[in-house]
Motif scaffolding. Structure first.
Motif, PDB file in Angstrom:
ATOM      1  N   THR A   1      -2.968  -8.101   6.200  1.00 24.13           N
ATOM      2  CA  THR A   1      -2.879  -8.026   4.094  1.00 24.13           C
ATOM      3  C   THR A   1      -3.154  -6.008   4.219  1.00 24.13           C
ATOM      4  OG1 THR A   1      -5.309  -8.045   4.877  1.00 24.13           O
ATOM      5  CG2 THR A   1      -4.003 -10.345   4.289  1.00 24.13           C
ATOM      6  N   VAL A   2      -2.622  -6.493   3.086  1.00 24.67           N
ATOM      7  CA  VAL A   2      -2.991  -5.226   2.143  1.00 24.67           C
ATOM      8  C   VAL A   2      -4.342  -4.708   2.247  1.00 24.67           C
ATOM      9  CG1 VAL A   2      -3.168  -3.943  -0.637  1.00 24.67           C
ATOM     10  CG2 VAL A   2      -1.215  -5.542   0.514  1.00 24.67           C
ATOM     11  N   ASP A   3      -5.523  -5.715   1.998  1.00 25.97           N
ATOM     12  CA  ASP A   3      -6.986  -5.402   1.743  1.00 25.97           C
ATOM     13  C   ASP A   3      -6.847  -4.846   3.691  1.00 25.97           C
ATOM     14  OD1 ASP A   3      -7.477  -5.596   0.112  1.00 25.97           O
ATOM     15  OD2 ASP A   3      -8.054  -7.971  -0.343  1.00 25.97           O
ATOM     16  N   GLN A   4      -6.642  -5.453   4.759  1.00 19.93           N
ATOM     17  CA  GLN A   4      -6.879  -5.336   5.588  1.00 19.93           C
ATOM     18  C   GLN A   4      -6.389  -3.871   6.353  1.00 19.93           C
ATOM     19  OE1 GLN A   4      -5.109  -8.851   7.786  1.00 19.93           O
ATOM     20  NE2 GLN A   4      -6.656  -9.840   8.294  1.00 19.93           N
ATOM     21  N   ILE A   5      -5.062  -3.421   5.450  1.00 17.37           N
ATOM     22  CA  ILE A   5      -4.394  -1.996   6.035  1.00 17.37           C
ATOM     23  C   ILE A   5      -5.312  -1.629   5.242  1.00 17.37           C
ATOM     24  CG2 ILE A   5      -2.417  -0.742   5.106  1.00 17.37           C
ATOM     25  CD1 ILE A   5      -0.880  -3.563   5.930  1.00 17.37           C
ATOM     26  N   VAL A   6      -5.823  -1.672   4.112  1.00 15.75           N
ATOM     27  CA  VAL A   6      -6.786  -0.318   2.855  1.00 15.75           C
ATOM     28  C   VAL A   6      -8.102  -0.038   4.073  1.00 15.75           C
ATOM     29  CG1 VAL A   6      -8.112  -0.318   1.036  1.00 15.75           C
ATOM     30  CG2 VAL A   6      -5.741  -0.959   1.306  1.00 15.75           C
ATOM     31  N   ARG A   7      -8.656  -1.028   4.904  1.00 16.82           N
ATOM     32  CA  ARG A   7     -10.060  -1.147   5.477  1.00 16.82           C
ATOM     33  C   ARG A   7      -9.527   0.011   6.898  1.00 16.82           C
ATOM     34  NH1 ARG A   7     -10.979  -6.266   3.793  1.00 16.82           N
ATOM     35  NH2 ARG A   7     -10.390  -7.026   6.319  1.00 16.82           N
ATOM     36  N   CYS A   8      -8.369  -0.337   7.558  1.00 17.60           N
ATOM     37  CA  CYS A   8      -8.517   0.414   8.748  1.00 17.60           C
ATOM     38  C   CYS A   8      -7.569   1.295   8.975  1.00 17.60           C
ATOM     39  CB  CYS A   8      -7.557  -0.849   9.541  1.00 17.60           C
ATOM     40  SG  CYS A   8      -8.059  -2.356   9.745  1.00 17.60           S
ATOM     41  N   THR A   9      -7.107   2.172   7.448  1.00 16.60           N
ATOM     42  CA  THR A   9      -6.192   3.314   7.285  1.00 16.60           C
ATOM     43  C   THR A   9      -7.573   4.282   5.937  1.00 16.60           C
ATOM     44  OG1 THR A   9      -4.364   2.208   5.427  1.00 16.60           O
ATOM     45  CG2 THR A   9      -4.229   2.531   7.421  1.00 16.60           C
ATOM     46  N   SER A  10      -7.984   3.329   5.914  1.00 14.67           N
ATOM     47  CA  SER A  10      -8.655   4.531   4.262  1.00 14.67           C
ATOM     48  C   SER A  10      -8.320   5.189   3.471  1.00 14.67           C
ATOM     49  CB  SER A  10      -9.514   5.480   5.255  1.00 14.67           C
ATOM     50  OG  SER A  10      -9.953   4.772   6.686  1.00 14.67           O
ATOM     51  N   LEU A  11      -7.040   4.572   3.598  1.00 12.41           N
ATOM     52  CA  LEU A  11      -6.076   5.490   2.506  1.00 12.41           C
ATOM     53  C   LEU A  11      -6.223   3.869   1.500  1.00 12.41           C
ATOM     54  CD1 LEU A  11      -2.286   4.824   4.119  1.00 12.41           C
ATOM     55  CD2 LEU A  11      -3.196   7.117   3.148  1.00 12.41           C
ATOM     56  N   GLY A  12      -5.615   4.272   0.111  1.00  4.47           N
ATOM     57  CA  GLY A  12      -6.290   3.710  -1.501  1.00  4.47           C
ATOM     58  C   GLY A  12      -4.994   2.560  -1.292  1.00  4.47           C
ATOM     59  N   VAL A  13      -5.616   1.319  -2.013  1.00  6.19           N
ATOM     60  CA  VAL A  13      -4.682   0.375  -2.497  1.00  6.19           C
ATOM     61  C   VAL A  13      -3.725   0.875  -2.798  1.00  6.19           C
ATOM     62  CG1 VAL A  13      -4.361  -1.444  -3.864  1.00  6.19           C
ATOM     63  CG2 VAL A  13      -6.745  -1.157  -2.610  1.00  6.19           C
ATOM     64  N   GLN A  14      -3.416   1.407  -3.758  1.00  6.20           N
ATOM     65  CA  GLN A  14      -1.881   2.302  -4.533  1.00  6.20           C
ATOM     66  C   GLN A  14      -1.241   2.881  -3.706  1.00  6.20           C
ATOM     67  OE1 GLN A  14      -2.469   4.204  -8.410  1.00  6.20           O
ATOM     68  NE2 GLN A  14      -0.753   4.569  -8.485  1.00  6.20           N
ATOM     69  N   GLU A  15      -2.022   3.974  -3.037  1.00  7.81           N
ATOM     70  CA  GLU A  15      -1.158   4.644  -1.946  1.00  7.81           C
ATOM     71  C   GLU A  15      -0.177   3.435  -0.831  1.00  7.81           C
ATOM     72  OE1 GLU A  15      -2.603   8.518  -0.814  1.00  7.81           O
ATOM     73  OE2 GLU A  15      -4.246   6.927  -0.451  1.00  7.81           O
ATOM     74  N   VAL A  16      -1.481   2.422  -0.531  1.00  5.76           N
ATOM     75  CA  VAL A  16      -0.877   1.170   0.378  1.00  5.76           C
ATOM     76  C   VAL A  16       0.187   0.310  -0.225  1.00  5.76           C
ATOM     77  CG1 VAL A  16      -1.806  -0.843   1.682  1.00  5.76           C
ATOM     78  CG2 VAL A  16      -3.067   1.279   1.941  1.00  5.76           C
ATOM     79  N   THR A  17       0.119  -0.404  -1.006  1.00  5.96           N
ATOM     80  CA  THR A  17       1.227  -0.681  -1.986  1.00  5.96           C
ATOM     81  C   THR A  17       2.425   0.160  -1.331  1.00  5.96           C
ATOM     82  OG1 THR A  17       0.521  -0.770  -3.918  1.00  5.96           O
ATOM     83  CG2 THR A  17      -0.141  -2.660  -3.536  1.00  5.96           C
ATOM     84  N   GLN A  18       2.156   0.776  -2.450  1.00  3.66           N
ATOM     85  CA  GLN A  18       3.684   2.302  -2.254  1.00  3.66           C
ATOM     86  C   GLN A  18       4.145   2.174  -1.091  1.00  3.66           C
ATOM     87  OE1 GLN A  18       4.792   3.039  -5.770  1.00  3.66           O
ATOM     88  NE2 GLN A  18       6.501   3.139  -3.876  1.00  3.66           N
TER      89      GLN A  18
END
Length: 349
Positions: A309-326
């Motif tokens: 999920t987006v939240d899991q990707i944010v946690r694992c990559t240390s990227l911001g939510v907006q960076e991940v969704t884009q």
């Protein structure tokens, strides 16, 4: 202006050529119109030129265009319907209004099969020259828009709110991608918030803009069936993608086919219907690895052998939510990943 809405403007419409080109002269020449009450006439007469200029300036600063029913680039198909919007608010490229248009609509919670069908239909139809019209809703609408953008094609999102209101918020990255490579349209004033009663009216715009509509998946209560109803009343073609008889999200589409909709099982079914059109050459597909950013490569590595999920990707990559969704949107447009049920993302194999 308070109290001056669509119906009053309709009453004014037959007299529009009698009105002066400048607002200042309005008081002295406004004709008597029996269908407009004296109170509303007095309200119209309070209009001052600075008010008009102020509205125009405000829209310009927010990069919002207006297209009136008298403008040359007002969509000709939309002008044909019984109740066309008198004013369209637009963000993006008005060039998206040129060329043949097809709508793709469907369930907000589609199956994985439905998502793939919507994406590939949007992609393939955009590649042969169709502009893809949909409603920016989650599910089938979003996948159809993404598919069109994936091929560098044109897409139009019709909103049931103000053109500057991003709804649903989860489609923020997609909204901005469309403003850069397509067009956002609404008949509602900027800042107008979404409301359930606005969406059926929005649906008649989606079908009105299009030569035909395709329903990919739809339950029996789906708003997509409302769009199909509008399409039939507007003498538009209705296509439907058949689905399993045991699937609730296919019942609406299957019923449309039973009632006379054109079954769509391949893009050739659409081409056969519109073989008289001189379709332009398709756009180039964007799929080269050199276009991947560092963030996109990081996400691809993270989901190489899993789904997340987006939240899991944010946690694992240390990227911001907006960076991940884009980045997720860019990767979908490039055909690298796909969205799965449960808001999961996985790599395309």
């Amino acid at each position: 202006m308070p109290g001056i809405g669509y119906q009053t403007l309709l009453y004014l419409l037959p007299h529009i050529l009698e009105l002066p080109p400048d607002v200042v002269s309005l008081r002295s020449v406004l004709p008597a119109i029996p269908t407009i009450s004296p109170h509303r006439m007095r309200t119209i007469l309070t209009l001052e030129a600075p008010q008009v200029y102020q509205v125009k300036q405000s829209l310009s600063e927010r990069q919002i265009d207006t297209i009136t029913i008298f403008d040359e680039d007002y969509p000709p198909l939309l002008r044909e319907i019984d109740d066309p919007p008198l004013i369209l608010y637009a963000k993006g490229s008005r060039q998206a209004l040129s060329g043949p248009t097809l709508a793709i609509v469907g369930a907000r919670r589609p199956s994985n099969y439905g998502r793939q069908v919507a994406f590939h239909l949007g992609s393939d139809l955009a590649n042969i020259g169709f502009t893809i019209v949909s409603g920016l809703a989650r599910g089938i609408d979003a996948e159809a828009h993404k598919g069109a953008l994936h091929r560098g094609g044109k897409t139009i999102a019709v909103l049931g709110c103000g053109v500057d209101v991003i709804y649903p918020s989860q489609n923020k990255a997609l909204y901005h991608a469309i403003t850069k490579n397509g067009l956002i349209l609404s008949e509602y004033l900027p800042d107008r918030q979404p409301h359930p009663r606005l969406f059926p009216l929005r649906n008649r715009m989606i079908s009105g803009l299009s030569l035909g509509i395709t329903v990919v998946e739809a339950a029996l209560s789906s708003g997509s069936l409302n769009t199909a109803k509008h399409a039939s009343e507007q003498n538009r073609d209705v296509f439907a993608v058949p689905g399993p008889i045991s699937s609730p999200v296919s019942q609406g589409a299957n019923n449309l086919i039973r009632d006379g909709a054109i079954p769509l099982t391949k893009v050739d079914d659409v081409l056969l219907q519109y073989e008289h059109l001189a379709l332009p050459l398709g756009a180039q597909e964007i799929s080269v690895d050199e276009q991947l950013t560092r963030n996109e490569k990081k996400i691809l590595e993270m989901i190489e052998n899993t789904q997340a999920t987006v939240d899991q990707i944010v946690r694992c990559t240390s990227l911001g939510v907006q960076e991940v969704t884009q980045s997720l949107l860019n990767l979908q447009l490039q055909g690298k990943i796909r969205q799965l049920p449960g808001c999961m993302y996985g790599k395309v194999r």
